[in-house]
Design an enzyme around this catalytic site. Structure first.
Site, mmCIF file in Angstrom:
data_model
loop_
_atom_site.group_PDB
_atom_site.id
_atom_site.type_symbol
_atom_site.label_atom_id
_atom_site.label_comp_id
_atom_site.label_asym_id
_atom_site.label_seq_id
_atom_site.Cartn_x
_atom_site.Cartn_y
_atom_site.Cartn_z
ATOM 1 N N GLY A 15 -18.089 -30.204 16.648
ATOM 2 C CA GLY A 15 -19.347 -30.923 16.506
ATOM 3 C C GLY A 15 -20.406 -30.009 15.922
ATOM 4 O O GLY A 15 -20.142 -28.861 15.555
ATOM 5 N N ALA A 16 -21.621 -30.531 15.818
ATOM 6 C CA ALA A 16 -22.732 -29.765 15.260
ATOM 7 C C ALA A 16 -24.011 -30.155 15.962
ATOM 8 O O ALA A 16 -24.154 -31.276 16.461
ATOM 9 C CB ALA A 16 -22.852 -30.003 13.756
ATOM 10 N N GLY A 17 -24.952 -29.206 16.005
ATOM 11 C CA GLY A 17 -26.257 -29.454 16.602
ATOM 12 C C GLY A 17 -27.345 -28.918 15.705
ATOM 13 O O GLY A 17 -27.119 -28.610 14.526
ATOM 14 N N GLY A 20 -26.304 -25.025 14.891
ATOM 15 C CA GLY A 20 -25.045 -24.587 14.305
ATOM 16 C C GLY A 20 -23.910 -25.562 14.548
ATOM 17 O O GLY A 20 -24.078 -26.604 15.182
ATOM 18 N N VAL A 22 -19.992 -26.103 16.053
ATOM 19 C CA VAL A 22 -19.130 -25.583 17.116
ATOM 20 C C VAL A 22 -17.676 -25.819 16.723
ATOM 21 O O VAL A 22 -17.301 -26.917 16.312
ATOM 22 C CB VAL A 22 -19.434 -26.264 18.464
ATOM 23 C CG1 VAL A 22 -18.567 -25.661 19.560
ATOM 24 C CG2 VAL A 22 -20.903 -26.110 18.815
ATOM 25 N N ASP A 125 -33.421 -26.590 26.591
ATOM 26 C CA ASP A 125 -32.962 -27.811 25.915
ATOM 27 C C ASP A 125 -31.901 -28.517 26.756
ATOM 28 O O ASP A 125 -30.903 -29.004 26.226
ATOM 29 C CB ASP A 125 -32.412 -27.470 24.530
ATOM 30 C CG ASP A 125 -32.236 -28.720 23.650
ATOM 31 O OD1 ASP A 125 -32.911 -29.727 23.925
ATOM 32 O OD2 ASP A 125 -31.433 -28.666 22.704
#
Length: 400
Positions: A15-17, A20, A22, A125
């Protein structure tokens, strides 16, 4: 073909946030880890990376069953990254809500907050997307990254430090985010897990932020035993919120034993990455090839047993009306499995003896189960069983 990043072999993108991507990866010992590769616009901010580098050692002191420990970091290359314990599960934001075992979730999150705050780390967060649900237990990920990368150049490039609705009022007003901000996010996350609604509603970020500062949260549907605690956590005044230790005390949580996460060895540096799981003894080290061989053998056994059960159901259903078909199914399965046993006989795999025994046992078990089922159930019932097994198998493969 897999990609390498430093000593890690990247297997697949998880996945991504905002900061960055992952990746599921293997460390030098063949153990699964999660590697977060920072986005280029984040990697370009030297000041933010310097702060993150200073925070990494503090983040590595955070340990416990409800946090994904930081195991390693490389922040001075062209592709800076962080390595954490890999948590197999789904984020709280993707599981059905209301959560069934709310007390277990609340206790786990409180313990995670205590582990972070005792080490001097503020998550900044905390939200449902950063809480992984692993077999019913919550595991908090990405702690400390948001506060370390909170800089004008990083946020201006597109990463949002914090999520509206989970950011505390003092943060929205431009004040420093302390441990009280994590307690606010804890309350908002539990409110979502309890009701399935954002506690401050949805809409534009500015509208949600205004409601956080000026309106009470929506706690309709929260159980009576939890609602007073959430109201205190979501108080506008940070000093009115309980601490992580007080949350644990009120929820009856015994703080878990804090075991420092292992380090990663690079040459002469004391830095060795090992997969660490709370409450388990360290397993013998395996190479990447050994880990892959073990995984292949596990998958092969599951297919062998599953296909044997399915073939026995089909053969039993066809035995009375179509005996030739039943015989053909059993013979085809037996030939395939015996062929697999022959391959194992001449292989150098350390699992060849167990593989041959399981193959021969599967043939006998399939035939015996076929005759046993045919003697007990009608062909129509067996056909229904076989159809159901086929549908369940397809759903399982798609979900996997």
């Amino acid at each position: 073909m897999s990609e390498r990043l430093g000593p890690y072999e990247l297997l697949s993108r998880l996945g991504a946030g905002g900061f960055g991507e992952v990746h599921l990866a293997l460390d030098p010992e063949g153990r699964t880890v999660a590697v977060k590769v920072l986005h280029p616009h984040v990697a370009a901010d030297g000041g933010a990376l310097a702060r993150l580098a200073r925070e990494v050692e503090t983040m590595r002191r955070v340990g416990g069953p409800h946090v994904a420990e930081v195991l390693d970091a490389s922040l001075d290359g062209s592709r800076p990254y962080l390595v954490t314990r890999y948590v197999q599960g789904r984020p709280l934001s993707a599981v059905p809500v209301p959560v069934a075992d709310l007390r277990r979730l609340a206790a786990g999150l409180a313990d995670a907050l205590l582990a972070m705050h005792e080490a001097g780390v503020v998550h900044r967060d905390l939200k449902p997307a950063n809480v992984m649900m692993a077999e019913g237990e919550p595991v908090v990920i990405d702690f400390g990254i948001a506060s370390a990368l909170d800089s004008l150049s990083v946020t201006a490039s597109g990463a949002v430090v914090g999520t509206p609705g989970y950011l505390a009022p003092e943060v929205l007003e431009g004040k420093a985010a302390g441990t009280e901000a994590d307690v606010f996010a804890f309350g908002a996350t539990l409110a979502y897990a309890t009701t399935g609604r954002q506690p401050y509603g949805q809409g534009p970020a500015s509208a949600v932020a205004y409601r956080v500062v000026h309106h009470p949260p929506d706690l309709d549907g929260v159980p009576e035993w939890l609602a007073p605690l959430l109201r205190e956590c979501l108080a506008t005044d940070p000093s009115a919120r309980p601490t992580a230790a007080q949350l644990c005390a009120r929820l009856g949580v015994e703080p878990a034993l804090r075991v420092p996460p292992p380090r990663v060895q690079r040459g002469g540096d004391d830095l060795t990455t090992r997969e660490w799981r709370p409450g388990r003894r360290e397993r013998p080290r395996r190479s990447v090839e050994e880990s892959r061989a073990r995984h292949r053998e596990k998958v092969r056994r599951r297919w062998l047993i599953g296909s044997g059960l399915f073939v026995s159901l089909l053969a039993a259903a066809a035995r009375a009306p179509l005996p030739e078909v039943a015989l053909f199914l059993l013979a085809a399965y037996a030939l395939g499995v015996i062929g697999d046993a022959g391959v194992a006989l001449f292989s150098r795999s350390p699992y060849r003896r167990g593989r041959m025994i399981l193959d021969l046992a599967s043939v006998a078990g399939c035939a015996g189960l076929c005759f046993g089922l045919a003697a007990v159930f009608s062909p129509f019932t067996l056909a229904l069983f076989a159809g159901t097994a086929l549908v369940v198998g397809i759903v399982f493969l798609l979900s996997a």
